[in-house]
Design an enzyme around this catalytic site. Structure first.
Site, PDB file in Angstrom:
ATOM      1  N   HIS A 224      -9.781  -1.058  -1.916  1.00  0.00           N
ATOM      2  CA  HIS A 224      -9.309   0.298  -2.187  1.00  0.00           C
ATOM      3  C   HIS A 224      -8.684   0.412  -3.576  1.00  0.00           C
ATOM      4  CE1 HIS A 224      -5.529  -1.434  -0.452  1.00  0.00           C
ATOM      5  NE2 HIS A 224      -4.944  -0.605  -1.292  1.00  0.00           N
ATOM      6  N   ASP A 263     -11.948  -4.766   3.195  1.00  0.00           N
ATOM      7  CA  ASP A 263     -11.182  -4.156   2.100  1.00  0.00           C
ATOM      8  C   ASP A 263     -11.094  -5.199   0.995  1.00  0.00           C
ATOM      9  OD1 ASP A 263      -9.508  -2.743   0.434  1.00  0.00           O
ATOM     10  OD2 ASP A 263      -7.764  -2.805   1.763  1.00  0.00           O
ATOM     11  N   SER A 347      -0.874  -4.183  -2.937  1.00  0.00           N
ATOM     12  CA  SER A 347      -2.290  -4.219  -2.572  1.00  0.00           C
ATOM     13  C   SER A 347      -3.089  -5.107  -3.510  1.00  0.00           C
ATOM     14  CB  SER A 347      -2.872  -2.804  -2.607  1.00  0.00           C
ATOM     15  OG  SER A 347      -2.500  -2.094  -1.460  1.00  0.00           O
TER      16      SER A 347
END
Length: 545
Positions: A224, A263, A347
């Site tokens: 992402h 992801d 992230s």
């Protein structure tokens, strides 16, 4: 100016290295007191797990012993195991006396359960199908071997009432738990540490440096964070804020996934200023630790995470192979969960385990629910081995830094997996002298789908009329598999047809007749899973031409 890419990582969990027959012991571990454990690892475990220094060392020794036991178990039993910190032993769920005897003989503790592993996995798959029709109020679901159940995590019981009712109707093994809030994929603002910036967006974190077969430089991070194709990627400057461009994110639009598959994404380190790679682990003020391989976390083991915002945090692996519902129709399968806290900007950061001066790469930070400073924190990570396998990359483990910049356009070199068996990334070995050539490149077999594994032959003249192919595979249902050999001239020769009884398959040695091809060039093993539900991997093959 040359710079090093620091890995945003941290440490400690029980692991696998993806060898189909079992789970080898950790390299470089000094068993018997944990004397080789790094001070940074011990400090993180003491702070976040509430352990004393002797208790932390004992935990590491116990996990290493449990890992050795795990290595002697069949994969079906290993998949139903967890580490019990209370006893310091590996525990395995079993449903029959024969399995219990095998577990005891290996040195683990059997726990007799009502529901078999196959039953639980089938229920979890069916819940995933229910989610395709909508899953409001649901955070995720997956098998919990320790409780012999399939757990559905719900953050809004009212909104999720219909979904949970349909899930419970699938069987008595379904259990519903309430979590405080939904999981979200985390981004953030500029912070000091080891961030990277996708274009003009807020920062993410670097996970692990990697190289391709041509020596090109890359690092893996969250999918992402890499949604936009061919986006400029920037590293930090000396003050820790956004600095010069280090490369290109999602080259060609084919190096990012943020969907059911996972992801994960890749940034090519291809800028002219020639950033170099490092396998050093940023311990946020402590001495550096190095990663030397890929591993898989096991429920119940200690693990630590490091990202740009929350830095070094530790906890316990609470779930593996979980399906996470991030909302707005985004469901991602095969993720793992821990109770190490995280925050926005982490992230793409890394999860690692290990002891001493080395550590194993375990995962890439995906998201979280309760963050740092909140009760019962929970974080989600993507197994890193899947990202490396999908794009044909090898974890960078030190030595001379490659100087070849990867291309600015390109496509994946391996087919993506659609299930989550255990992960690892062994190297491809150079062929021995003579006319036998070998690959130990690990790859997931898509379920269903095709995996192509190439070997380059340097033999001269024509290939033999009958060549010998040795295949090493681990698959739940061999009758689902078709295997073929593709010669350098493009001709395909069948090796194994699908069909027969559905039993586990480990490969074999095959004589392939009727070959009419030059010996030199690329020979490809084509492995096709013709049906969904059962999964497996290819851990190597060889050909004698």
């Amino acid at each position: 100016m040359k710079r090093s890419i620091w890995l945003a990582v941290a440490t400690a969990a029980l692991v696998t290295t993806g060898v189909a027959a079992g789970y080898p012991a950790l390299a470089g571990y000094n068993a018997g007191g944990g004397a080789a454990a790094s001070p940074e690892l011990l400090a993180g475990m003491q702070r976040d797990l509430g352990l004393t220094a002797p208790q932390a060392r004992t935990r590491l020794d116990q996990q290493e012993a449990a890992h050795r036991v795990l290595g002697s178990l069949d994969r079906d039993l290993a998949a139903s195991s967890w580490f019990d910190p209370a006893t310091g032993k590996l525990t395995v769920a079993v449903s029959d006396a024969d399995s219990a005897a095998r577990v005891r003989a290996a040195g683990a503790v059997p726990k007799t359960v009502t529901h078999s592993a196959a039953e639980l996995s089938g229920i979890a798959r069916n819940i995933g199908r229910l989610a395709e029709g909508g899953s409001a109020g649901v955070a995720g679901w997956g098998v919990d071997a320790a409780s012999n159940s399939v757990v559905v995590s719900v953050y809004d019981n009212v909104a999720a009432a219909d979904f949970t009712a349909r899930a419970k109707a699938l069987g008595t093994a379904v259990r519903v738990e309430t979590v405080a809030r939904p999981f979200v994929q985390q981004s953030g603002v500029v912070q000091a540490g080891d961030p990277w910036w996708p274009g003009n967006e807020s920062n993410c974190s670097i996970a692990f440096a990697a190289t391709d077969s041509s020596g090109g430089r890359h690092f893996v991070t969250a999918g992402h964070c890499t949604n936009d194709a061919n986006q400029a990627a920037y590293g930090k400057n000396s003050s820790g804020t956004k600095g010069e461009q280090l490369g290109t994110s999602n080259v060609g639009g084919s190096r990012s996934v943020n969907a059911r598959e996972g992801d994960m994404g890749v940034v090519a380190v291809n800028s002219a200023n020639a950033w170099t790679l490092s396998n050093s682990v940023n311990t946020w003020g402590g001495a550096a630790v190095s990663v030397n391989g890929v591993a898989e976390a096991v429920v119940g083991t200690a693990i630590c995470k490091s990202g740009n915002t929350s830095h070094w945090t530790c906890g316990t692996v609470t779930k593996v192979n979980e399906s996470v519902d991030y909302g707005n129709g985004l469901i991602i399968d095969g993720l793992s969960e821990t109770n190490a806290c995280s925050a926005g900007g982490d992230s793409g950061g890394a999860y690692v385990m290990g002891t001493g001066a080395t550590a194993k790469a375990v995962g890439i930070h995906s998201g979280g629910g309760n963050g740092c400073g909140q009760s019962d924190p929970n974080t989600i990570f993507q197994p890193v081995g899947e990202a490396l396998t999908k794009w044909g990359l090898t974890l960078y483990t030190g030595g001379s830094t490659p100087t070849t910049a990867p291309p600015t356009t390109g496509t994946p070199t391996t087919a993506p997996p659609t299930t989550r068996p255990p992960t690892s990334q062994p190297p491809t070995t150079a062929p021995p002298a003579g006319r036998t050539f070998t690959s130990t490149q690990f790859g997931f077999i898509p379920d269903p789908g095709t995996l192509n594994s190439p070997i380059t032959s340097t033999a001269t003249g024509s290939a033999a009329g009958t060549v010998t192919v040795k295949v090493t595979v681990s698959h739940w249902c061999g009758s689902d598999l078709e295997i073929a050999l593709v010669a350098p001239d493009g001709a395909a020769y069948p090796i194994k047809q699908a069909g027969g009884s559905c039993t586990s398959y480990a490969g074999g040695t095959y004589q392939v007749p009727g070959i009419a091809s030059p010996a030199a060039g690329t020979w490809t093993l084509r492995v096709t899973d013709t049906k969904a539900w059962n999964f497996g991997n290819l851990s190597g093959w060889s050909i004698t031409v």
